[in-house]
Enzyme design. Structure first.
Site, PDB file in Angstrom:
ATOM      1  N   CYS A   1       0.846  -1.199   0.000  1.00  0.00           N
ATOM      2  CA  CYS A   1       0.000   0.000   0.000  1.00  0.00           C
ATOM      3  C   CYS A   1       0.879   1.246   0.000  1.00  0.00           C
ATOM      4  O   CYS A   1       1.770   1.384   0.826  1.00  0.00           O
ATOM      5  CB  CYS A   1      -0.891  -0.003   1.244  1.00  0.00           C
ATOM      6  SG  CYS A   1      -1.699   1.578   1.533  1.00  0.00           S
TER       7      CYS A   1
ATOM      8  N   CYS B   1       0.540   3.198   3.544  1.00  0.00           N
ATOM      9  CA  CYS B   1       0.927   2.621   4.837  1.00  0.00           C
ATOM     10  C   CYS B   1       2.287   3.177   5.297  1.00  0.00           C
ATOM     11  O   CYS B   1       3.124   3.542   4.470  1.00  0.00           O
ATOM     12  CB  CYS B   1       0.992   1.096   4.733  1.00  0.00           C
ATOM     13  SG  CYS B   1      -0.606   0.288   5.000  1.00  0.00           S
TER      14      CYS B   1
ATOM     15  N   HIS C   1      -4.234   0.343   7.922  1.00  0.00           N
ATOM     16  CA  HIS C   1      -4.722   0.095   6.569  1.00  0.00           C
ATOM     17  C   HIS C   1      -6.167  -0.389   6.547  1.00  0.00           C
ATOM     18  O   HIS C   1      -6.895  -0.179   5.575  1.00  0.00           O
ATOM     19  CB  HIS C   1      -3.805  -0.947   5.904  1.00  0.00           C
ATOM     20  CG  HIS C   1      -4.107  -1.185   4.464  1.00  0.00           C
ATOM     21  ND1 HIS C   1      -3.715  -0.304   3.482  1.00  0.00           N
ATOM     22  CD2 HIS C   1      -4.795  -2.187   3.834  1.00  0.00           C
ATOM     23  CE1 HIS C   1      -4.132  -0.770   2.306  1.00  0.00           C
ATOM     24  NE2 HIS C   1      -4.784  -1.901   2.493  1.00  0.00           N
TER      25      HIS C   1
ATOM     26  N   ASN D   1     -12.978  10.670  -1.169  1.00  0.00           N
ATOM     27  CA  ASN D   1     -13.612   9.763  -2.106  1.00  0.00           C
ATOM     28  C   ASN D   1     -13.489   8.412  -1.494  1.00  0.00           C
ATOM     29  O   ASN D   1     -12.373   7.951  -1.289  1.00  0.00           O
ATOM     30  CB  ASN D   1     -12.755   9.722  -3.370  1.00  0.00           C
ATOM     31  CG  ASN D   1     -13.407  10.391  -4.527  1.00  0.00           C
ATOM     32  OD1 ASN D   1     -14.579  10.728  -4.490  1.00  0.00           O
ATOM     33  ND2 ASN D   1     -12.618  10.567  -5.562  1.00  0.00           N
TER      34      ASN D   1
ATOM     35  N   SER E   1      -8.822   4.745  -5.336  1.00  0.00           N
ATOM     36  CA  SER E   1      -7.809   3.792  -5.792  1.00  0.00           C
ATOM     37  C   SER E   1      -7.261   2.912  -4.675  1.00  0.00           C
ATOM     38  O   SER E   1      -6.574   1.943  -4.943  1.00  0.00           O
ATOM     39  CB  SER E   1      -6.660   4.564  -6.435  1.00  0.00           C
ATOM     40  OG  SER E   1      -6.037   5.394  -5.470  1.00  0.00           O
TER      41      SER E   1
ATOM     42  N   HIS F   1      -7.000   2.203   1.980  1.00  0.00           N
ATOM     43  CA  HIS F   1      -6.378   2.817   3.155  1.00  0.00           C
ATOM     44  C   HIS F   1      -7.116   4.135   3.421  1.00  0.00           C
ATOM     45  O   HIS F   1      -7.292   4.940   2.514  1.00  0.00           O
ATOM     46  CB  HIS F   1      -4.886   3.064   2.880  1.00  0.00           C
ATOM     47  CG  HIS F   1      -4.126   3.413   4.101  1.00  0.00           C
ATOM     48  ND1 HIS F   1      -3.141   2.620   4.638  1.00  0.00           N
ATOM     49  CD2 HIS F   1      -4.235   4.479   4.933  1.00  0.00           C
ATOM     50  CE1 HIS F   1      -2.667   3.182   5.738  1.00  0.00           C
ATOM     51  NE2 HIS F   1      -3.321   4.321   5.932  1.00  0.00           N
TER      52      HIS F   1
ATOM     53  N   HIS G   1      -8.196   7.600   3.636  1.00  0.00           N
ATOM     54  CA  HIS G   1      -7.527   8.850   3.247  1.00  0.00           C
ATOM     55  C   HIS G   1      -8.486   9.789   2.543  1.00  0.00           C
ATOM     56  O   HIS G   1      -9.530   9.378   2.053  1.00  0.00           O
ATOM     57  CB  HIS G   1      -6.339   8.563   2.319  1.00  0.00           C
ATOM     58  CG  HIS G   1      -6.762   8.095   0.950  1.00  0.00           C
ATOM     59  ND1 HIS G   1      -7.202   6.816   0.706  1.00  0.00           N
ATOM     60  CD2 HIS G   1      -6.837   8.752  -0.241  1.00  0.00           C
ATOM     61  CE1 HIS G   1      -7.515   6.695  -0.578  1.00  0.00           C
ATOM     62  NE2 HIS G   1      -7.317   7.857  -1.175  1.00  0.00           N
TER      63      HIS G   1
ATOM     64  N   GLN H   1      -8.354  13.964   0.421  1.00  0.00           N
ATOM     65  CA  GLN H   1      -7.472  14.831  -0.351  1.00  0.00           C
ATOM     66  C   GLN H   1      -7.802  16.286  -0.078  1.00  0.00           C
ATOM     67  O   GLN H   1      -8.875  16.609   0.447  1.00  0.00           O
ATOM     68  CB  GLN H   1      -7.658  14.573  -1.843  1.00  0.00           C
ATOM     69  CG  GLN H   1      -7.344  13.147  -2.282  1.00  0.00           C
ATOM     70  CD  GLN H   1      -7.281  13.039  -3.804  1.00  0.00           C
ATOM     71  OE1 GLN H   1      -6.799  13.944  -4.486  1.00  0.00           O
ATOM     72  NE2 GLN H   1      -7.778  11.949  -4.342  1.00  0.00           N
TER      73      GLN H   1
HETATM   74  P1  H2U Z   1      -8.059   8.504  -4.510  1.00  0.00           P
HETATM   75  O1  H2U Z   1      -8.477   8.960  -3.171  1.00  0.00           O
HETATM   76  O2  H2U Z   1      -8.956   9.089  -5.573  1.00  0.00           O
HETATM   77  O3  H2U Z   1      -7.862   7.051  -4.639  1.00  0.00           O
HETATM   78  O4  H2U Z   1      -6.642   9.138  -4.762  1.00  0.00           O
HETATM   79  C1  H2U Z   1      -5.473   8.820  -4.077  1.00  0.00           C
HETATM   80  C2  H2U Z   1      -4.453   9.848  -4.497  1.00  0.00           C
HETATM   81  O5  H2U Z   1      -3.140   9.399  -4.146  1.00  0.00           O
HETATM   82  C3  H2U Z   1      -4.456  10.086  -5.996  1.00  0.00           C
HETATM   83  O6  H2U Z   1      -4.821  11.431  -6.208  1.00  0.00           O
HETATM   84  C4  H2U Z   1      -2.253   9.873  -5.106  1.00  0.00           C
HETATM   85  C5  H2U Z   1      -3.031   9.813  -6.417  1.00  0.00           C
HETATM   86  O7  H2U Z   1      -2.573  10.792  -7.308  1.00  0.00           O
HETATM   87  N1  H2U Z   1      -1.043   9.058  -5.087  1.00  0.00           N
HETATM   88  C6  H2U Z   1       0.162   9.617  -4.682  1.00  0.00           C
HETATM   89  O8  H2U Z   1       0.211  10.815  -4.395  1.00  0.00           O
HETATM   90  N2  H2U Z   1       1.271   8.848  -4.594  1.00  0.00           N
HETATM   91  C7  H2U Z   1       1.312   7.524  -4.932  1.00  0.00           C
HETATM   92  O9  H2U Z   1       2.338   6.892  -4.802  1.00  0.00           O
HETATM   93  C8  H2U Z   1       0.107   6.860  -5.462  1.00  0.00           C
HETATM   94  C9  H2U Z   1      -1.155   7.673  -5.472  1.00  0.00           C
HETATM   95 ZN    ZN Z   2      -2.234   1.022   3.749  1.00  0.00          ZN
END
Ligand code: H2U
Ligand code: ZN
Length: 349
Positions: free
Chosen positions: A52, A55, A115, A153, A161, A164, A166, A168
């Protein structure tokens, strides 16, 4: 003509925050329960997932390593949609061709180092910690940018994606479409009625009660009169608050309680980890006026309609005409109000 009954006759409701209308068709309300609905297999996730990218201690894109954090973590999105070093330019060679650049930044907020958790399964102090981080981000980025959009989201259905926990933050110099509509509507309301729109609305809902699914001394959670998603909710402070950083200690505590109950009810609705997009709206930062027409609030937009797998599609008439719903806001609120506030995973079956 028969007397109008909002629980029976098709009608349209107006969203006073955006000016948009929605069609309500309560006579079509889904046959309430067509027997037992199949549940998706419960996903069991480990506390720590070695692959992940959120993590603790793991490597993200671009080879950056996450610190060994134990509560929350904030970092600049490695694939940021907005970039700070964007030159401010407007291109408008013809009235039909209009573009402008927007300097900004994007960050990722991990809500927990675990996670396997979601906010619905976190404790009040843990949720409170996330609220503090949201407020810190709003404060810090609000000094640099006009609009700070904090959002989450959740769930694959929403295109998230990674499970875990989170959210933004995207911050930029432009006022995006939705807040721009809310800005104009709240300004006009304050000018004509002398009170902030959503403060008036919270009072109205608190006394009506029919669309309230949770309330405490500082917060009200309602299915708004004009909701378009089946179980959409609006989280409203009971006093006039412009932005997240203004929330005082006891309001943050009470918000953590409110969010915990809301998210548990959401999970309990279809006994699934409930997908949604949520986000905070508050007064823009750095405008000439003081933003007093604004009232802080959070929107929750969940896509599910009837079960853990049946979602509402915003297609057809909704894309070409306007959104439509069957279940009324009052019916949705009643369903949610009746749900227990103990998470289904923790209650005996
Ligand atoms: P979601 O919440 O839509 O899954 O987005 C996760 C964000 O994490 C996504 O905007 C970022 C992606 O660009 N990301 C990173 O900043 N670093 C990474 O190594 C993978 C994903
Ligand atoms: Zn994780």
């Amino acid at each position: 003509m028969p007397e109008f009954k909002p629980g029976e006759h098709p009608h349209r409701r107006r969203n006073p925050l955006t000016g948009d209308w929605i069609t309500v068709s309560p006579h079509r309300t889904e046959r309430p329960w067509k027997g037992q609905l199949e549940k998706p297999p419960q996903e069991v996730r480990p506390h720590y997932d070695p692959v992940c990218y959120l993590c603790p201690g793991n490597e993200r894109a671009a080879g950056v390593e996450n610190p060994d954090y134990d509560e929350t973590l904030v970092f600049t999105n490695d694939f940021a949609a907005l970039l700070p070093d964007t030159p401010p330019v407007t291109v408008n060679p013809h009235p039909l061709l209009h573009a402008e650049t927007q300097p900004g930044t994007c960050r990722v907020i991990c809500f927990s180092s675990r996670h396997d958790l979601t906010l619905a399964e976190m404790s009040v102090p843990e949720i409170r910690r996330v609220i503090d981080v949201w407020a810190e981000q709003a404060e810090e980025l609000g000094e640099l940018y006009r609009w700070v959009q904090i959002f989450e989201n959740k769930g694959q259905m929403m295109g998230c994606s990674n499970p875990h926990p989170h959210g933004q933050v995207w911050a930029g110099d432009a006022l995006p479409n939705e807040p721009a509509k809310e800005d104009a509507a709240q300004r006009a309301y304050l000018e004509t009625r002398g009170k902030p729109l959503l403060l008036d609305y919270a009072e109205l809902e608190a006394s009506a009660g029919v669309r309230v699914l949770y309330e405490n001394a500082h917060w009200l959670v309602v299915v708004p009169y004009w909701a378009l998603w089946p179980f959409e909710t609006l989280v409203l402070p009971r006093r006039h608050v412009l932005r997240l950083p203004e929330l005082v200690h006891k309001e943050r505590e009470a918000l953590a309680e409110a969010l915990r109950v809301l998210l548990i009810k959401y999970d309990n609705l279809f006994e699934t980890s409930f997908p949604y997009s949520m986000g905070w709206h508050g007064a823009p930062t750095g405008d000439a006026d003081d933003g007093a027409h604004w009232q802080l609030h959070a929107h929750y937009y969940p896509p599910l309609l009837r079960s853990a797998t049946v979602k509402k599609f915003m297609v057809g008439y909704e894309m070409l005409g306007e959104p439509q719903r069957d279940l009324t806001a009052e019916q949705a609120a009643q369903r949610m109000r009746a749900l227990p506030d103990v998470h289904y995973k923790l209650s005996e079956h």
